[in-house]
Write an enzyme that holds these catalytic residues in place. Sequence first.
Site, PDB file in Angstrom:
ATOM      1  N   ASP A  67       0.814  -1.211   0.000  1.00 46.63           N
ATOM      2  CA  ASP A  67       0.000   0.000   0.000  1.00 46.63           C
ATOM      3  C   ASP A  67       0.848   1.261   0.000  1.00 46.63           C
ATOM      4  O   ASP A  67       0.311   2.370  -0.053  1.00 46.63           O
ATOM      5  CB  ASP A  67      -0.973  -0.002   1.191  1.00 46.63           C
ATOM      6  CG  ASP A  67      -0.287  -0.175   2.538  1.00 46.63           C
ATOM      7  OD1 ASP A  67       0.661  -0.978   2.618  1.00 46.63           O
ATOM      8  OD2 ASP A  67      -0.700   0.478   3.513  1.00 46.63           O
ATOM      9  N   HIS A  68       2.168   1.108   0.035  1.00 44.73           N
ATOM     10  CA  HIS A  68       3.068   2.265  -0.007  1.00 44.73           C
ATOM     11  C   HIS A  68       3.949   2.293  -1.261  1.00 44.73           C
ATOM     12  O   HIS A  68       4.675   3.267  -1.462  1.00 44.73           O
ATOM     13  CB  HIS A  68       3.951   2.293   1.239  1.00 44.73           C
ATOM     14  CG  HIS A  68       3.194   2.525   2.503  1.00 44.73           C
ATOM     15  ND1 HIS A  68       3.155   3.735   3.153  1.00 44.73           N
ATOM     16  CD2 HIS A  68       2.405   1.682   3.224  1.00 44.73           C
ATOM     17  CE1 HIS A  68       2.384   3.636   4.236  1.00 44.73           C
ATOM     18  NE2 HIS A  68       1.917   2.401   4.295  1.00 44.73           N
ATOM     19  N   ASP A 213       4.725   3.628   8.417  1.00 44.41           N
ATOM     20  CA  ASP A 213       3.944   2.908   9.410  1.00 44.41           C
ATOM     21  C   ASP A 213       4.848   2.585  10.596  1.00 44.41           C
ATOM     22  O   ASP A 213       6.002   2.252  10.395  1.00 44.41           O
ATOM     23  CB  ASP A 213       3.413   1.617   8.833  1.00 44.41           C
ATOM     24  CG  ASP A 213       2.479   1.809   7.642  1.00 44.41           C
ATOM     25  OD1 ASP A 213       2.448   2.925   7.079  1.00 44.41           O
ATOM     26  OD2 ASP A 213       1.825   0.850   7.233  1.00 44.41           O
ATOM     27  N   HIS A 271      -3.566   7.059   7.603  1.00 44.73           N
ATOM     28  CA  HIS A 271      -3.367   5.615   7.480  1.00 44.73           C
ATOM     29  C   HIS A 271      -4.483   4.871   8.222  1.00 44.73           C
ATOM     30  O   HIS A 271      -4.251   3.935   8.986  1.00 44.73           O
ATOM     31  CB  HIS A 271      -1.989   5.196   8.003  1.00 44.73           C
ATOM     32  CG  HIS A 271      -1.540   3.853   7.486  1.00 44.73           C
ATOM     33  ND1 HIS A 271      -1.694   2.691   8.208  1.00 44.73           N
ATOM     34  CD2 HIS A 271      -0.945   3.488   6.319  1.00 44.73           C
ATOM     35  CE1 HIS A 271      -1.212   1.676   7.519  1.00 44.73           C
ATOM     36  NE2 HIS A 271      -0.741   2.142   6.364  1.00 44.73           N
TER      37      HIS A 271
END
Length: 304
Positions: A67-68, A213, A271
């Site tokens: 997702d990054h 994260d 996030h």
Amino acid sequence: MADFDIHILGCGSALPTTRHLATSQIINLRDKLYMIDRGEGTQVQMRKMRIKFSRLNHIFLSHLHGDHCFGLPGLISTFGMLGRTATLHIYGPKEIEEYLYPILKMFNQNLPYKIQIHIINPSQHTLIMEDRSLEVYSIPLNHRIPACGFLFKEKQKEAHLIKEMADFYQIPVKCLRGIKQGADFTTPEGEVVPNKRLTRPATPAKQYAYCSDTAYYPEIIPIIKNIDLLYHEATFAECDAARARETYHTTARQAAEIARAAAVKKLMIGHFSARYEDDLLLKKEADAIYPNTILAKEGLILSL
């Protein structure tokens, strides 16, 4: 011209939803663009926000969870179709080479521009990029795989010249740059005019930190002390704190505790987990600890 703007392209977590796109941001510092992370779907968001692809030369990847970074190959391909010639600089952990090189070999063999990969050690707080306007530092984080955040420090601008004083003392053009940088001026008669009479202080340099994260990690506090804006992940609410610990993520309350301890001027949380229908639940928890909190949202442009 943008002075120091943060553009939120996506602020969701790993599971796609109709509410949020995967994580990606762009910093616009006086029309120079710097991208942080590259989740899926953000090219379309760039179009919606009228962001000029050609001004983007630096991409910073915090870590290699999908997702990054899954949106990066598509952007590289788009740059090629747009006829890009400027070198694209990509910063990330050493595993980025294993991820990108097979994709480039298969799909992007004849790009009209160069890609330069800069390896980051996610466990170190160090300078990783510098240009005339900006310094970028890595911020070690605590996640399931090697991950780091980024601290963007604007370089101090020159002082503002007071035009009326420059005219009064008939200061030659060749002396103006030195005066902006702090020099006094000596008149032809030998009078020394102090710099403070000729200039006004420049606007203080701005600082922005991106931390996603990560599990709750107070070790970052000295690095982000007193900055203008902190973006910190707030994947979970306190009712799911056990899940946050298990996945090495942070709750909204914990993000606010970091912001309060670091005395940052403003906190932006993002996030967000797909399990929450309303992000205001997370904001409410953060506000209880650190009231100057805002929610990240696709399309948001925040000026420092």
